[in-house]
Design an enzyme around this catalytic site. Structure first.
Site, PDB file in Angstrom:
ATOM      1  N   ASP A  12       0.825  -1.222   0.000  1.00  0.00           N
ATOM      2  CA  ASP A  12       0.000   0.000   0.000  1.00  0.00           C
ATOM      3  C   ASP A  12       0.852   1.262   0.000  1.00  0.00           C
ATOM      4  O   ASP A  12       0.699   2.125  -0.859  1.00  0.00           O
ATOM      5  CB  ASP A  12      -0.894   0.052   1.257  1.00  0.00           C
ATOM      6  N   ARG A  91      -1.373   3.499  17.034  1.00  0.00           N
ATOM      7  CA  ARG A  91      -1.745   4.512  16.026  1.00  0.00           C
ATOM      8  C   ARG A  91      -1.594   5.953  16.508  1.00  0.00           C
ATOM      9  O   ARG A  91      -1.054   6.789  15.789  1.00  0.00           O
ATOM     10  CB  ARG A  91      -3.166   4.274  15.507  1.00  0.00           C
ATOM     11  N   ASP A 120      -8.238   1.951  11.854  1.00  0.00           N
ATOM     12  CA  ASP A 120      -6.990   2.718  11.868  1.00  0.00           C
ATOM     13  C   ASP A 120      -7.145   4.101  11.247  1.00  0.00           C
ATOM     14  O   ASP A 120      -6.545   5.068  11.716  1.00  0.00           O
ATOM     15  CB  ASP A 120      -5.882   1.923  11.165  1.00  0.00           C
ATOM     16  N   SER A 168      -2.530  -9.745   5.808  1.00  0.00           N
ATOM     17  CA  SER A 168      -2.173  -8.366   6.117  1.00  0.00           C
ATOM     18  C   SER A 168      -1.847  -8.314   7.603  1.00  0.00           C
ATOM     19  O   SER A 168      -2.695  -8.607   8.448  1.00  0.00           O
ATOM     20  CB  SER A 168      -3.362  -7.465   5.768  1.00  0.00           C
TER      21      SER A 168
HETATM   22  N1  ARG Z   1      -8.793  -4.975  14.205  1.00  0.00           N
HETATM   23  C1  ARG Z   1      -7.635  -4.466  14.853  1.00  0.00           C
HETATM   24  C2  ARG Z   1      -7.851  -3.049  15.261  1.00  0.00           C
HETATM   25  O1  ARG Z   1      -8.726  -2.441  14.797  1.00  0.00           O
HETATM   26  C3  ARG Z   1      -6.395  -4.675  14.041  1.00  0.00           C
HETATM   27  C4  ARG Z   1      -6.099  -3.706  12.977  1.00  0.00           C
HETATM   28  C5  ARG Z   1      -4.865  -4.103  12.262  1.00  0.00           C
HETATM   29  N2  ARG Z   1      -4.521  -3.194  11.242  1.00  0.00           N
HETATM   30  C6  ARG Z   1      -4.016  -3.578  10.081  1.00  0.00           C
HETATM   31  N3  ARG Z   1      -3.718  -2.635   9.263  1.00  0.00           N
HETATM   32  N4  ARG Z   1      -3.811  -4.826   9.743  1.00  0.00           N
HETATM   33  O2  ARG Z   1      -7.150  -2.519  16.073  1.00  0.00           O
END
Ligand code: ARG
Length: 402
Positions: A12, A91, A120, A168
């Site tokens: 990405d 984040r 995110d 991912s």
């Molecule tokens: N579902 C989790 C969260 O919202 C994991 C997110 C993981 N992010 C990713 N880009 N793979 O915190």
């Protein structure tokens, strides 16, 4: 336009770097090290090759452990009872570093690679806007509607090297999130190759291992008697618990945007630390403190999961939690065995547990005679209520005499 791009070196963000350059932007890339196992030199080289005007590598491991993981431990953070918020707490830290670089580099915008389907995007956008409302936030995967297959084709056509990945993955000290591929079928067991930090419980050692974690004011500071700096301590526990197959998580999660998703994580350190921390709290906090703290902890986790790290309520909850955690010091021993971490011992100089009171032996100092009257009053309303509902009438004083 001069933009700062959160850069992981993956598909990405590499495609974004190239697209932004094509659109005429000057792109400064930033990689924040929160404990992910990556080759940061390779990432920097790739950014340079793809034409970044500058690249920042920021080692934020200690800050992450101290200022993000530790508050999560104090709050026993576990979204929907299962997810220790590993990606969620990283984040806002990454966002704050992006803002710093953007300010230093006099950039107009911050760009990140989040899609429009996850949490995110919220965590990045909200934190960046709170820290510096004059910065534009741009998420091309979401805002331009980029699809994975298109990105692959584009990368191929531009000669951008991409490794094929079955999942991912988002990784930091506090855990690994594994999504996508075959995991999108929630009825299927996650294949072994989804996991990296944990052995399968079946393959874990046949002998149990005892693990002692020492806490001071709600946070861990030593493992098996050795004091360690926060990030080392967490990394050590990932190894110890991981080799016993502890910390594999598989659940259906409610994302902030309303979607249900199947999420797989491995969080060995988080699993043992929170288990131990909760146990220690039970020894040093009163029943009332414990039950009220459950509400506070759940609200804290919900705010953080839904991207509201900056919400003023969270800082008030932190103040409350910190005050309570002043007493949470002591030592907890767990027994690790084939995927399970069971607390088998705890001690604290702030303990409210009094063996002299509770003992069944004759040296017990609690006068049992007081209990008789207490039980009578304690049950009074319930007894009357029970009898009234059954239509047997409200008992007279003498009929409920014991
Ligand atoms: N579902 C989790 C969260 O919202 C994991 C997110 C993981 N992010 C990713 N880009 N793979 O915190």
């Amino acid at each position: 336009m001069r933009v700062v791009l959160a850069y992981s070196g993956g598909l990405d963000t590499s495609v974004l770097l190239s697209l932004l350059k094509e659109a005429g932007s000057e792109v400064i890339t930033v990689t924040v090290d929160v404990g992910q196992e990556d080759d940061f030199k390779e990432i920097a080289d790739k950014a340079e090759k793809l034409g970044a005007a500058g690249h920042y590598y920021i080692d934020a491991k200690e800050e992450f452990a101290q200022d993000y993981v530790f508050p999560a431990i104090k709050a026993n953070a576990m979204y929907q009872g299962k997810y220790p918020l590993s990606s969620a707490i990283a984040r806002p830290l990454i966002a704050s570093k992006l803002v710093k670089v953007a300010e230093k580099e006099d950039a107009d915008a911050v760009v990140h690679g989040c899609s429009g389907k996850g949490n995110d995007q919220i965590r990045f956008d909200v934190t960046i806007k709170a820290l510096n409302p004059s910065l534009k936030v741009f998420a091309p995967v979401r805002d331009w509607g980029l699809a994975r297959d298109w990105e692959y084709e584009y990368a191929k056509s531009k000669g951008i090297p991409v490794k094929y990945k079955s999942y991912s993955v988002d990784e930091n000290l506090w855990g690994r999130s594994i999504e996508g591929g075959v995991l999108e079928d929630p009825s299927r067991e996650p294949p072994e190759d989804a996991f990296k930090w944990t052995v399968s419980p079946e393959k874990a050692p046949n002998e149990p291992e005892y693990l002692t974690i020492d806490f001071m004011k709600g946070v861990p500071f030593a493992v098996n008697g050795d004091a360690l700096p926060p990030s080392r301590l967490i990394a050590t526990l990932n190894i110890i618990a991981g080799r016993h197959g502890i910390g594999r998580i598989d659940h259906i999660e409610d994302r902030t945007v309303g979607l249900k998703s199947r999420e797989v994580y491995e969080c060995p350190a988080a699993t043992v630390i929170i288990e131990a921390h909760k146990d220690l709290e039970k020894m040093v906090l009163t029943k009332r403190e414990l039950s009220f703290k459950l509400l506070v902890d759940e609200t804290w986790s919900d705010l953080v999961y839904t991207g509201l790290w900056v919400e003023p309520l969270k800082s008030s909850l932190d103040a409350f939690i910190n005050n309570m955690e002043e007493k949470v010091s002591g030592s907890v021993t767990l027994k690790l065995y084939k995927g399970s971490a069971r607390v088998v011992g705890r001690s604290s100089y702030n303990s409210l547990y009094e063996d002299k009171l509770v003992a069944y032996e004759s040296h017990s100092t609690l006068s049992q005679e007081f209990s008789k009257g207490f039980v009578e009053l304690w049950g009074l309303q319930s007894i009357i209520g029970f009898r009234t509902r059954r239509g047997i009438g409200v008992p007279l004083q003498e009929s409920i005499a014991w």
